[in-house]
Scaffold this motif. Structure first.
Motif, short mmCIF file in Angstrom:
data_model
loop_
_atom_site.label_atom_id
_atom_site.label_comp_id
_atom_site.label_asym_id
_atom_site.label_seq_id
_atom_site.Cartn_x
_atom_site.Cartn_y
_atom_site.Cartn_z
N ASP A 1 -6.00 12.57 -13.76
CA ASP A 1 -6.43 13.51 -12.72
C ASP A 1 -7.44 12.88 -11.77
OD1 ASP A 1 -4.85 15.47 -13.64
OD2 ASP A 1 -6.42 16.50 -14.79
N GLU A 2 -8.38 12.18 -12.37
CA GLU A 2 -9.42 11.57 -11.55
C GLU A 2 -9.48 10.08 -11.83
OE1 GLU A 2 -13.47 13.10 -11.03
OE2 GLU A 2 -12.73 14.92 -11.98
N LEU B 1 1.80 6.81 -6.74
CA LEU B 1 0.74 7.71 -7.22
C LEU B 1 1.15 9.16 -7.05
CD1 LEU B 1 -2.50 5.97 -5.86
CD2 LEU B 1 -1.65 6.03 -8.22
N ARG B 2 1.83 9.47 -5.91
CA ARG B 2 2.25 10.85 -5.67
C ARG B 2 3.29 11.30 -6.68
NH1 ARG B 2 2.68 10.34 0.33
NH2 ARG B 2 0.54 10.82 0.95
N ALA B 3 4.19 10.38 -7.04
CA ALA B 3 5.32 10.78 -7.87
C ALA B 3 5.03 10.72 -9.36
CB ALA B 3 6.52 9.87 -7.55
N ALA B 4 4.16 9.77 -9.75
CA ALA B 4 4.01 9.48 -11.18
C ALA B 4 3.39 10.65 -11.94
CB ALA B 4 3.16 8.23 -11.38
N HIS B 5 3.85 10.81 -13.18
CA HIS B 5 3.32 11.88 -14.02
C HIS B 5 2.14 11.38 -14.86
CE1 HIS B 5 5.95 15.14 -13.16
NE2 HIS B 5 7.01 14.34 -13.24
N ILE C 1 0.99 4.21 -2.84
CA ILE C 1 0.67 5.62 -2.60
C ILE C 1 1.84 6.51 -3.01
CG2 ILE C 1 0.20 7.34 -0.79
CD1 ILE C 1 -1.58 5.33 0.57
N VAL D 1 -0.34 9.49 -14.17
CA VAL D 1 -1.58 9.11 -13.50
C VAL D 1 -2.69 10.10 -13.88
CG1 VAL D 1 -2.67 8.92 -11.23
CG2 VAL D 1 -0.35 8.06 -11.58
N VAL E 1 0.85 -1.19 0.00
CA VAL E 1 0.00 0.00 0.00
C VAL E 1 0.88 1.25 0.00
CG1 VAL E 1 -1.61 1.35 1.40
CG2 VAL E 1 -1.97 -1.12 1.11
#
Lengths: 464, 464
Positions: free
Chosen positions: A184-185, A176-180, A173, A182, A169
């Motif tokens: 928006d929603e 998700l924070r770092a990836a470009h 997370i 991903v 997990v």
């Protein structure tokens, strides 16, 4: 939260009928600004609008104002507006925008919207727009267009989050924070095996609530279904409605995850499919509220021509009994009752059957049961109506036999209505024809012709 | 992901028509197991089903098997099954379950589903179930029932996540991990002020991607609208469709956050509203596929009785011209053409207008424009049809005047069809009456009576 041009009031329990949607006052003030050439005022009014409201506004204006508004909005034209416009208006707006700005707008859209929008262009325009698109978008759109119309492939967006089952997990997370890349929603993450085949999904709420060291394998839901890329959009809508899904993974022939369908696209499909059934039953191929008179005539006349032919069939049936009608003119007076009630009872059955087929509550497995019920309902209704109309006809024309004849014809015709109202859509479905399109033509032909035949035939036998 | 009774195959691009939904084979195997008393086998078959499929299965079985299956499922009856059943079947299943087990099931449901289910019971049953409910659920259900039917208050669930604006992303995630009262699934968090009024919302994706020390104030979306608790569910559906929402906050008279409406509830509303329009236009108050014959007759006969009365009006119009008909029987033969085409053209306009009112593309602001267009379209279609039917009538009865008379009557009647097809639904809407319910009755009365009057009147003038 702010209320805007279409604001909701929340002052008391009493609420207006029209909470959301464009205010006519607002439309008028935009029209005035455009008429008086106050471009800045028009921009100030329209800039804060949600793209759906901006689209509604464009639909409301006349052609001249519409072109003006496109100029006003051009500098930062929200591309989503194009996805919300009705066909006729969309064509005008696209023309006003020009290919360069259209291509820019398409490149900014989510891949599913981009594919849809390009698919709506005619061949010439499509070629020119594709040329103007950035190469990456062009490749994605070209691939999307390679899937059949109305398929899952056309509905899906390629932007999604796919992660391996052995991640924790915490790792997820952080990723998700770092990836470009991903979106928006998104609402669900897809867990994939090394061959990129989906093996589970995790709702964001569950991910957030998980403990950081937990493996995704432990918290993923491995029970949900996949959608083949070629699946019909009606099947997709059924699956979402049936299982209350928010998103579903789309897989190619080898079972690899290639996209995701989200509920907002499905809402549009559900809405359109149900409305299309209504319009088609009524003989309109599409909503044409904003379409030009010329195009509206062209789209509606084929149905009227077919109805003209079926009406001629009914007329010929009456023609067989000219001799009878010459002698008893009362029959001509009563004819519309037999045909009208047959048609209406048949339409009731038809609407229920078409809806049943759409929701899969009616299929070939329970067809016989449904037909039997509809025939029975038709005959009982026929008897009730006959008991009321018979005496009226008797009193009107002073002949008891005429009451009996019309009563018998009504029972027969409502039997036909129940039978044909259920058999016709089932038969069309069997042959892969949309039952909403053609059913009502066949139905009224049956109830008109057979109704007249029964009524005038019985009259010839018993009244002459 | 696993494929089950209703599994999707994904081996190639070729897919079946019926990807999802119950397999008839499967239904038969359950029936056999029940018939042979193999309870364990029946349980094994039905246990892995999604609740929607279990509901469909219950609908498919006959009353006897249905009661048996309820016994099989009773031990761990999925309460969501009750929310997916058609009315008639639901009543049977509820009766079979009994009040104690029903109350247990209701207490397990989300609050919106619990309220809805209790609202569907008749007064007696409702009182008994309320008594059997745990006190907390009882209070929530009672409050839900205090909102008007078809209002946002009835649709919303009370389970939601509300957080203050000064919290950081990190604090919020920690809170979500620790809190017990957080719903299993949610897509948005609501940011509230000290008085619990919503001031913004944050999608979970944005929260997860935020940096831990960021304040919610900085990342929240403060532009979205709120829904008053008394708002009509059609307004709610419009808002979701218009703005592509996944959830929306519901506020009470003082603007305080009291619940949340999620897209899955809205999907049901959108689906029902569009389908209801179709059924009502056809004169059926509800889908009644699984309803007993007796109840179906009762629900459909009022419409037929009204139609009987309008048909009698049309008959009286014809009665005025008995003298003319006695002399020219050809008129009786041609009558159905005039009435039929008028009715069909009017129905086309009607369906477009009803749909337009539902999507708010048609309102009193652009009504005149739409009426003008429909009248024009009707007259043009009338001229086209007249040019075709006129010569046919001439050839058939050897009289040119009869061709001219029917042509003129058709143009007139299609003018009436365009006019009335748009004016009637707008007028009903103005008076707060559902245009889908009553429009088609008034419409066919107009096109039938005025069509016959024009045709027979012109014939009397020019042919006698």
């Amino acid at each position: 939260m702010q209320d805007k041009a279409n604001g909701a009031n929340s002052g008391s329990l009493e609420v207006e009928d029209d909470l959301y949607g464009l205010d006519p006052e607002f439309v008028r003030s935009v029209e005035e600004a455009l008429a008086e050439g106050r471009t800045d005022a028009a921009r100030e009014l329209t800039e804060p609008l949600h793209y759906s409201d901006a689209a509604d506004l464009l639909e409301r204006l006349d052609a001249e104002d519409r072109a003006k508004l496109v100029e006003v909005l051009r500098a930062d034209f929200e591309p989503e507006i194009l996805t919300e416009l009705d066909e006729g208006v969309r064509d005008e707006v696209i023309e006003a925008l020009g290919f360069a700005d259209l291509a820019t707008a398409i490149a900014e859209l989510d891949s599913d919207d981009a594919v849809w929008l390009v698919s709506q262009l005619d061949e010439d325009e499509r070629a020119r727009v594709m040329e103007a698109l950035p190469s990456e978008t062009r490749a994605i759109v070209a691939q999307g267009l390679s899937y059949p119309e109305y398929s899952a492939g056309r509905m899906m967006q390629r932007e999604l989050v796919a992660v391996p089952a052995y991640w924790t997990v915490g790792e997820t997370i952080d990723y998700l924070r770092a990836a470009h890349s991903v979106p928006d929603e998104f609402y669900d993450l897809y867990v994939v095996d090394p061959r990129h085949r989906p093996i589970g999904k995790i709702g964001l709420a569950r991910l957030v609530r998980g403990r950081r060291p937990q493996r995704l394998r432990e918290i993923m839901d491995d029970e949900s279904l996949t959608v083949p890329v070629a699946a019909d959009r009606e099947e997709v809508a059924f699956l979402f409605r049936q299982q209350d899904l928010v998103s579903a993974p789309v897989v190619d022939g080898a079972g690899r995850l290639v996209g995701v369908i989200t509920i907002d696209d499905v809402v549009d499909v559900i809405d359109e499919e149900a409305a299309d059934d209504m319009l088609r039953l009524a003989g309109v191929p599409d909503t044409d509220l904003y379409r030009a008179v010329k195009d509206t005539v062209r789209s509606r006349i084929p149905w009227l021509l077919v109805n003209m032919c079926t009406a001629l069939v009914a007329s010929s049936v009456i023609g067989l009994f000219e001799h009878t009608l010459e002698q008893i003119v009362a029959l001509a007076v009563l004819m519309p009752i037999v045909a009208g009630l047959g048609g209406n009872a048949g339409t009731q059955t038809l609407a229920v059957a078409v809806r049943g087929l759409a929701t899969k509550e009616l299929d070939f497995d329970n067809a016989l049961q449904v037909i039997r019920k509809e025939v029975l309902v038709g005959m009982i209704n026929g008897v009730v109506i006959a008991c009321l109309i018979g005496p009226v006809a008797w009193a009107w024309f002073g002949q008891p036999t005429i009451g009996i004849v019309i009563g018998a014809a009504l029972v027969f015709n409502l039997f036909i209505a129940g039978l044909m109202g259920s058999v016709i859509p089932l038969t069309l479905e069997k042959f892969g024809i949309d039952p909403a399109v053609a059913s009502s033509i066949f139905l009224t032909m049956c109830t008109d012709s057979l109704g007249f035949f029964a009524f005038l035939g019985l009259a010839t036998m018993f009244l002459l």
